[in-house]
Every structure is written in C-alpha cells, then in structure tokens.
Design a protein around this motif. Structure first.
Motif, PDB file in Angstrom:
ATOM      1  N   UNK A 169       0.810  -1.218   0.000  1.00 46.23           N
ATOM      2  CA  UNK A 169       0.000   0.000   0.000  1.00 46.23           C
ATOM      3  C   UNK A 169       0.854   1.283   0.000  1.00 46.23           C
ATOM      4  N   UNK A 170       2.153   1.123  -0.127  1.00 44.24           N
ATOM      5  CA  UNK A 170       3.027   2.294  -0.130  1.00 44.24           C
ATOM      6  C   UNK A 170       2.695   3.236  -1.288  1.00 44.24           C
ATOM      7  N   UNK A 171       2.439   2.665  -2.451  1.00 43.43           N
ATOM      8  CA  UNK A 171       2.164   3.485  -3.625  1.00 43.43           C
ATOM      9  C   UNK A 171       0.819   4.188  -3.530  1.00 43.43           C
ATOM     10  N   UNK A 172      -0.222   3.483  -3.043  1.00 45.72           N
ATOM     11  CA  UNK A 172      -1.538   4.124  -2.993  1.00 45.72           C
ATOM     12  C   UNK A 172      -1.583   5.204  -1.910  1.00 45.72           C
ATOM     13  N   UNK A 173      -0.761   5.079  -0.856  1.00 49.65           N
ATOM     14  CA  UNK A 173      -0.657   6.151   0.131  1.00 49.65           C
ATOM     15  C   UNK A 173      -0.077   7.392  -0.536  1.00 49.65           C
ATOM     16  N   UNK A 174       0.926   7.207  -1.373  1.00 46.72           N
ATOM     17  CA  UNK A 174       1.510   8.340  -2.099  1.00 46.72           C
ATOM     18  C   UNK A 174       0.499   8.958  -3.059  1.00 46.72           C
ATOM     19  N   UNK A 175      -0.323   8.131  -3.687  1.00 42.97           N
ATOM     20  CA  UNK A 175      -1.323   8.663  -4.618  1.00 42.97           C
ATOM     21  C   UNK A 175      -2.369   9.490  -3.877  1.00 42.97           C
ATOM     22  N   UNK A 176      -2.712   9.079  -2.664  1.00 45.29           N
ATOM     23  CA  UNK A 176      -3.645   9.883  -1.867  1.00 45.29           C
ATOM     24  C   UNK A 176      -3.011  11.215  -1.472  1.00 45.29           C
ATOM     25  N   UNK A 177      -1.731  11.208  -1.178  1.00 53.11           N
ATOM     26  CA  UNK A 177      -1.041  12.462  -0.860  1.00 53.11           C
ATOM     27  C   UNK A 177      -1.006  13.391  -2.073  1.00 53.11           C
ATOM     28  N   UNK A 178      -0.921  12.822  -3.266  1.00 55.50           N
ATOM     29  CA  UNK A 178      -0.998  13.650  -4.472  1.00 55.50           C
ATOM     30  C   UNK A 178      -2.368  14.317  -4.576  1.00 55.50           C
ATOM     31  N   UNK A 179      -3.422  13.563  -4.245  1.00 58.59           N
ATOM     32  CA  UNK A 179      -4.776  14.141  -4.250  1.00 58.59           C
ATOM     33  C   UNK A 179      -4.868  15.305  -3.273  1.00 58.59           C
ATOM     34  N   UNK A 180      -4.300  15.120  -2.075  1.00 57.24           N
ATOM     35  CA  UNK A 180      -4.349  16.159  -1.046  1.00 57.24           C
ATOM     36  C   UNK A 180      -3.574  17.396  -1.494  1.00 57.24           C
ATOM     37  N   UNK A 181      -2.392  17.190  -2.051  1.00 53.41           N
ATOM     38  CA  UNK A 181      -1.579  18.328  -2.490  1.00 53.41           C
ATOM     39  C   UNK A 181      -2.260  19.079  -3.627  1.00 53.41           C
ATOM     40  N   UNK A 210      -7.538   6.608 -11.510  1.00 57.85           N
ATOM     41  CA  UNK A 210      -7.738   5.316 -12.154  1.00 57.85           C
ATOM     42  C   UNK A 210      -7.446   4.242 -11.117  1.00 57.85           C
ATOM     43  N   UNK A 211      -7.935   3.027 -11.385  1.00 57.47           N
ATOM     44  CA  UNK A 211      -7.613   1.897 -10.525  1.00 57.47           C
ATOM     45  C   UNK A 211      -8.466   1.827  -9.274  1.00 57.47           C
ATOM     46  N   UNK A 212      -8.127   0.824  -8.465  1.00 61.02           N
ATOM     47  CA  UNK A 212      -8.892   0.534  -7.246  1.00 61.02           C
ATOM     48  C   UNK A 212      -7.991  -0.271  -6.320  1.00 61.02           C
ATOM     49  N   UNK A 213      -8.036   0.031  -5.038  1.00 61.85           N
ATOM     50  CA  UNK A 213      -7.195  -0.699  -4.095  1.00 61.85           C
ATOM     51  C   UNK A 213      -5.719  -0.430  -4.367  1.00 61.85           C
ATOM     52  N   UNK A 214      -4.938  -1.510  -4.514  1.00 62.69           N
ATOM     53  CA  UNK A 214      -3.500  -1.378  -4.738  1.00 62.69           C
ATOM     54  C   UNK A 214      -3.167  -0.680  -6.046  1.00 62.69           C
ATOM     55  N   UNK A 215      -4.107  -0.665  -6.999  1.00 62.19           N
ATOM     56  CA  UNK A 215      -3.828  -0.067  -8.307  1.00 62.19           C
ATOM     57  C   UNK A 215      -4.317   1.380  -8.408  1.00 62.19           C
ATOM     58  N   UNK A 216      -4.820   1.947  -7.308  1.00 64.92           N
ATOM     59  CA  UNK A 216      -5.325   3.317  -7.329  1.00 64.92           C
ATOM     60  C   UNK A 216      -4.206   4.295  -7.689  1.00 64.92           C
ATOM     61  N   UNK A 217      -4.514   5.222  -8.610  1.00 65.81           N
ATOM     62  CA  UNK A 217      -3.552   6.247  -9.006  1.00 65.81           C
ATOM     63  C   UNK A 217      -4.258   7.578  -9.230  1.00 65.81           C
ATOM     64  N   UNK A 218      -3.607   8.650  -8.790  1.00 63.97           N
ATOM     65  CA  UNK A 218      -4.071   9.994  -9.124  1.00 63.97           C
ATOM     66  C   UNK A 218      -3.728  10.252 -10.574  1.00 63.97           C
ATOM     67  N   UNK A 219      -4.700  10.663 -11.368  1.00 60.81           N
ATOM     68  CA  UNK A 219      -4.462  10.843 -12.804  1.00 60.81           C
ATOM     69  C   UNK A 219      -4.573  12.292 -13.249  1.00 60.81           C
ATOM     70  N   UNK A 220      -4.675  13.230 -12.304  1.00 58.89           N
ATOM     71  CA  UNK A 220      -4.678  14.627 -12.691  1.00 58.89           C
ATOM     72  C   UNK A 220      -5.762  15.438 -12.017  1.00 58.89           C
ATOM     73  N   UNK A 221      -5.768  16.695 -12.329  1.00 51.02           N
ATOM     74  CA  UNK A 221      -6.746  17.633 -11.778  1.00 51.02           C
ATOM     75  C   UNK A 221      -8.126  17.379 -12.380  1.00 51.02           C
TER      76      UNK A 221
END
Length: 655
Positions: A221-233, A350-361
C-alpha cells in the motif's frame, strides 16, 4: 464497416436514465433547503452569494473548548507543557513553529513535534516528498505550497471564530460551513494542530494527518498512500490559488428503532420502484445529481488517512472536503446516516485498491443550488462486516441493514426527490452478498419513495439476474411484506447465497399453490410491554405507506404473525418527543381490526379459532399491533433525552 457505425454493446438494463429523470435531466429534483435553527448551525453570514467567500459568523458566546463543540487549537485553554515547569498556550507554539523556514520533510516533522507530545516517524511523508516527487516538484512544495497551507491554517481564529458544533450520536443535527472554512480545517489537519485525547478517539475518527504521514509499514500500500497524498496536495494547490466560494452542509440523521417502518406490513409494490442497472460507470461520475451512496465505515472516512483505498477512501481522496467530517461526526450507530451536500471533486483517478492512481486535476462543473452548494449529495451509510457471511441472512442482521439503508434514503423533501445511485454496498471486504444487499437497497428505496440507479462495478451477471428478479416482482405484484417473508424463509434454508434470487421466485409460486402452508415466524421480540406503552396509546395518525392496500385484494388472507427479528430493540419514546422521526406505523393494523370484528361475531368465533396458529391468543394480538416494535433498545444506541429533541417526519412514501 467503419468504426463510426459500430454500435457499443448495451451495458444497462431497466429504466433509462432519461426516464428516471422524467426527461428533465438530473438537476430537476428537489433541493434540500438550508434553514438555520437550533438544530442547524450555519457558521457563515446569510445569504451566501458567489460574489466572494461567505463571511464567517461571529456568535456572542463562542464555544472553543466545550464538550458539545470541537476543541479549537487557538483556545486559551489549549495548553502544552514545554517542560516540567513551563506551560504555554499551544496556539502560540504552533504559530512560532510554523513561521520558521521549512525546507525539507525532516524540518517539517520537527516543527510539528514542537506542539505535539508524541508523533510516530513520518516515513510515508518522507518517501513521498523525496522519492515519489521529482526534485523540482519537491522544491515547489516547500517553496510555494507548504507556506500557503501554513498561511491558510493560521487564519483559523478569523475563519472559525465561534467554534464548530459536534454532530453527536442519536441526534438529528446539521452543520453548514463555507468551502473556505472547510479548507482551513483541512490545512490545520495537514499540520496536525487539533488537540486530541484517547477517550475522544474511541468515538471520533480524528482529522489530523499524522496517521497518513506514518502509513509506511505495508509495502503493497506504499504506492496508494503516495497517490492519496498527491490528491491532497492538488486540493491545497487549488484552494490556495483560488479561494472556493461555495458552501457545504453536513447532516446527521437518526431514526430510533421504534419509528422504523414495519417491513412485515408494508404493501408497497416493488415493481413500481424504477431501477436502472449498469455494469459500467461509477457512482460519483455517472450518478451526478442523484443521492450518491458512500459505502462507509462506521468511523466516517474509514482508512482514508491510513492504508485504506477502496470505495469510501477513494471518494474522500478525490473529494477531500469530505475528510473534514472526521473532526466533528461521531461514530455512526445502527439507526444513523450522514448526508453531505455541496462537496466538490478536485481529482481524477484510475484503478482501485493497490492499483489506485491519481491521474490529474478535475474540474467539477456540477451546478450550484440557491444556497451556494454544489448539487452533489453523498449518503454515508455503513454496512455490517461479516466474519461468517452466512450470518447476514439472519433476521436481526437483515433488519439492521434495511433500517440503515432506510435512514440514509429517507427524505423530508417534497417530490420529486432524486433517485439513489448505489452499487455493491458492503460486498467487498465486508463480505456481504450482492444479491441480498441489492434487494435490501431496493426495499429501502421503495419505502423511501426513491428510484434506484445501480452500478455493479463490472458484474454483468448481477445486472441480468437483478433485472429479471425485478421484472418478476412487477409481474407478480410482490410487496415489501411478501419479499420480507420470503427472505425469512431463505434464512432458514441451508442454501448458498447465490441461490437467493431463484429461491424467491420458486418459493413464491409454491406459496400460491399451497396457500395454507405455514411461514416461519419469530415472535420473541414482541412483548406485552410495547402494547401498554404511552406511544401505543397515543400514536400519531397512520402513514400513507402503512395504509396502502394490498395489490391483490380479491382474496382474503388469514392474519399472519409479523416476523420481527431485530435483537437490539428500542425503548419506546413518548409521543411528545421532538428529536425523533415520527412513527411510520398506523395506530391499528387493518388485520387487527378485521380480526377483532370477527372475534366479536359469535357465529364465526369458533371457526376463526380453528384457523389460528396453535399458540397463545394473547401473543397473537401482541404481534398484530403495529407498534409492536417499540421494544427496549440495547447495544451501541442510546435513548434520546426528551429535552434535546427535534421534530423529524418519517412517513414512508408510497411506491
């Protein structure tokens, strides 16, 4: 054949979205009014216009350190022990620490530790800022974004000068804030400024980002935590560059068990509730303008500030304003839901769970209502987690889920009210049955007078099977009460959960061929106490749904003992209660009246007694009273003090 002439396969079944909306589009439904009152706190001056951010409301008696309000970081009572001798106001320490230059994540962590007694290692934050982000992006964060977040956070005494009321358990309360005020809350959460105590953490999830910054122990879950931080930023980049002008309403809804519908008596025809089933699409994207269900944890937001990355956490990450609710919304009880109106979406993914990624504004083009809120309504309802999935078919569990969905779907607004946009609620990690949960939500929609739009998340088989069982309901005029009895029969069978739809159809036809076949009933939850309660003697007028006549009224069926299976019953309240929804049950059951007329007829008395089940007659009369579910409530829910109550109508709408 050219590509332009190739038609895409149809992925949906049922009623079209156009027909669901009556041909008027998704923005044609009733808007929930915003009315300040004792039970609805508005933290900005009215009216709110879009000419500029709403002006914060200053009350005569601010509540900055009160048991019914959030403990504000800038309260003079918020003290911090610097050492064994010196005690200082924590807000001054916060200001001093955050005004110092911060050029890397280690310095940021050090600054936060100056006003927090103990903090874990911010492994996830360090990895995100120095490994996940490029060198240029990291430099921009510390040079531009972080100073803007700090400036926004330090405006807390200016933007929320009067405090924030808590939305506590077992109370109907609403809270409206400006989007700017919400952004200030989240800026303080990012900097971990809100005081927190262990006894409070047991019932309030908490909004400080410390758990997200330290979520670095699970490699997957290291990557999806980073993707959530991208959403927050990205959210902070947007709101610090351009101040949001709108408003948001958070409403906590509570209906006591005694005022819930009696599912064994409702005659709503399930075929009259229109459904749209689609194997593609998402609730937040394709359900715009509808009541969008959040598959929630009882602690609102679930694991959004930790490792969680499924439906609820993703929704909170792409709409970060939802995270603010974790500060003031107490853990949900069985008869409670939260409705959030006006939240804006800031992120694509995009994605779900472990594959969740921030894809932009993401630019949210949802129109606003006359109160400045985006016309996005999120319904927060928590399903039950089952360690043994078979347990969900017990009567007590089915009625718990039915009541939960009904609280969320019920509305006091006049028609037309928006349909419910939902899906496989509680069917992932919580191990719920898709067939059962779809039927439970259909029943709740029918009782609440709403249509249903269902996104199955790629499950084409469920779409087909649910569509045909709904056709079966319409063709055979199946009512809520009939389906409830069929669900009760299935609970007693040793069948796999994927056989539910087929069992219902088979059992219905068997009951028609054998009309005198007995139906299993459970009566232990009806007591004589409920018949003698003040509410039973002074009940309000019957609701329309409770008076609805059976669809097939040519045949007179013998009275049946209602099957009420809830183990955690509720202590009945007096009819003068104001903080509860009025009972949706009639004063006297039609079956009870008919039976009493027959009993009074000496000519037919003997024949009627022969037809009654072999049980105690007093027990039968107790079962037939429509107020029989006013039993004492146990467990997590608590009786509402009669001095803290609010009028709240709960008449079940007709299908």
């Amino acid at each position: 054949m050219s590509e332009s002439t190739i038609t895409q396969p149809k992925t949906w079944r049922g009623t079209s979205i156009k027909d669901i909306c009556g041909g008027k589009g998704p923005w044609s439904f009733t808007v929930t009014p915003l009315s300040p009152s004792k039970y609805h706190s508005v933290l900005y001056e009215l009216p709110a216009t879009l000419d500029g951010p709403p002006i914060p409301r200053v009350s005569k008696e601010p509540h900055l350190w009160h048991e019914d309000h959030v403990r504000m970081p800038f309260s003079t009572k918020n003290l911090f022990s610097v050492d064994e001798i010196n005690i200082k106001e924590r807000w001054k320490l916060i200001q001093d620490a955050l005004k110092q230059p911060i050029t890397n994540s280690k310095e940021l962590e050090s600054a936060l530790k100056k006003y927090n007694r103990t903090l874990p290692n911010f492994g996830a934050l360090h990895y995100f800022l120095h490994e996940e982000l490029g060198e240029e992006e990291s430099e921009q964060f510390f040079k531009n974004l972080l100073p803007n977040i700090i400036s926004l956070a330090l405006r807390l005494p200016e933007l929320l000068p009067s405090g924030i009321p808590l939305l506590k358990q077992n109370h109907n309360r609403s809270l409206s804030m400006s989007q700017q005020q919400v952004s200030c809350i989240l800026a303080n959460a990012f900097l971990c400024t809100f005081p927190w105590k262990q006894n409070v953490a047991a019932s309030y999830p908490g909004v400080n980002f410390v758990s997200l910054f330290s979520a670095f122990q699970r490699e997957k879950r290291k990557d999806c935590v980073c993707e959530k931080l991208k959403c927050i930023c990205n959210y902070f980049r947007r709101v610090t560059q351009n101040v949001p002008l709108g408003t948001i309403t958070f409403e906590r809804k509570f209906i006591p068990r005694s005022n819930m519908p009696r599912w064994d008596t409702l005659k709503n025809n399930l075929g009259n509730t229109r459904i749209h089933l689609d194997s593609e699409g998402t609730i937040e994207e394709n359900g715009r303008g509808f009541l969008q269900v959040d598959f929630a944890n009882k602690n609102i937001g679930g694991g959004v500030l930790a490792y969680g990355c499924v439906q609820e956490e993703i929704r909170f990450a792409i709409c970060p304003e939802l995270i603010a609710a974790r500060l003031f919304v107490e853990q949900l009880g069985n008869g409670e839901a939260v409705i959030i109106i006006g939240t804006e979406r800031f992120n694509s993914y995009t994605g779900y769970g472990d594959t969740f990624e921030w894809s932009g504004d993401y630019r949210d083009v949802t129109p606003r209502d006359i109160y400045g809120r985006l016309r996005t309504s999120v319904c927060v309802i928590d399903a039950t987690m089952y360690h043994r999935p078979k347990e969900q078919f017990s009567g007590s569990q089915m009625i718990r889920e039915l009541n939960k969905a009904y609280v969320g779907f019920h509305s006091r607004d006049p028609p037309p009210i928006a349909p419910v946009a939902t899906g496989n609620w509680g069917c992932g990690a919580f191990r719920g049955s898709k067939q059962l949960k779809s039927l439970i939500q259909l029943i709740a929609c029918a009782a609440a007078g709403r249509d249903m739009v269902y996104y199955s998340f790629g499950d084409t088989q469920l779409v087909e099977e649910f569509y045909y069982v709904h056709l079966f309901f319409g063709n055979n005029q199946i009512t809520i009460a009939q389906l409830w009895r069929l669900l009760g029969q299935f609970a007693s069978k040793n069948l796999s959960e994927d056989k539910l739809f087929s069992f219902i159809q088979q059992a219905h036809f068997e009951s028609k061929n054998q009309p005198n076949k007995s139906i299993q009933t459970i009566t232990k939850f009806f007591t004589k106490k409920t018949l003698d309660s003040p509410r039973s003697r002074n009940s309000s007028s019957p609701s329309k749904a409770s008076q609805e006549k059976p669809v097939n009224n040519n045949k007179k069926e013998p009275a049946e003992i209602p099957m009420d299976l809830e183990e955690n019953a509720v202590e009945s309240l007096s009819p003068c209660s104001d903080d509860v929804v009025e009972s949706s049950q009639p004063e006297e059951s039609p079956y009870f009246k008919k039976l009493m007329v027959k009993v009074q007829s000496s000519a037919k008395k003997r024949s009627i007694e022969e037809k009654l089940p072999k049980t105690d007659l007093s027990r039968i009369f107790e079962m037939l009273d429509d107020e029989g579910n006013n039993c004492k409530e146990t467990g997590e829910e608590h009786q509402v003090p009669l001095t803290e109550v609010i009028v709240h109508r709960s008449d079940v709408k007709q299908s």
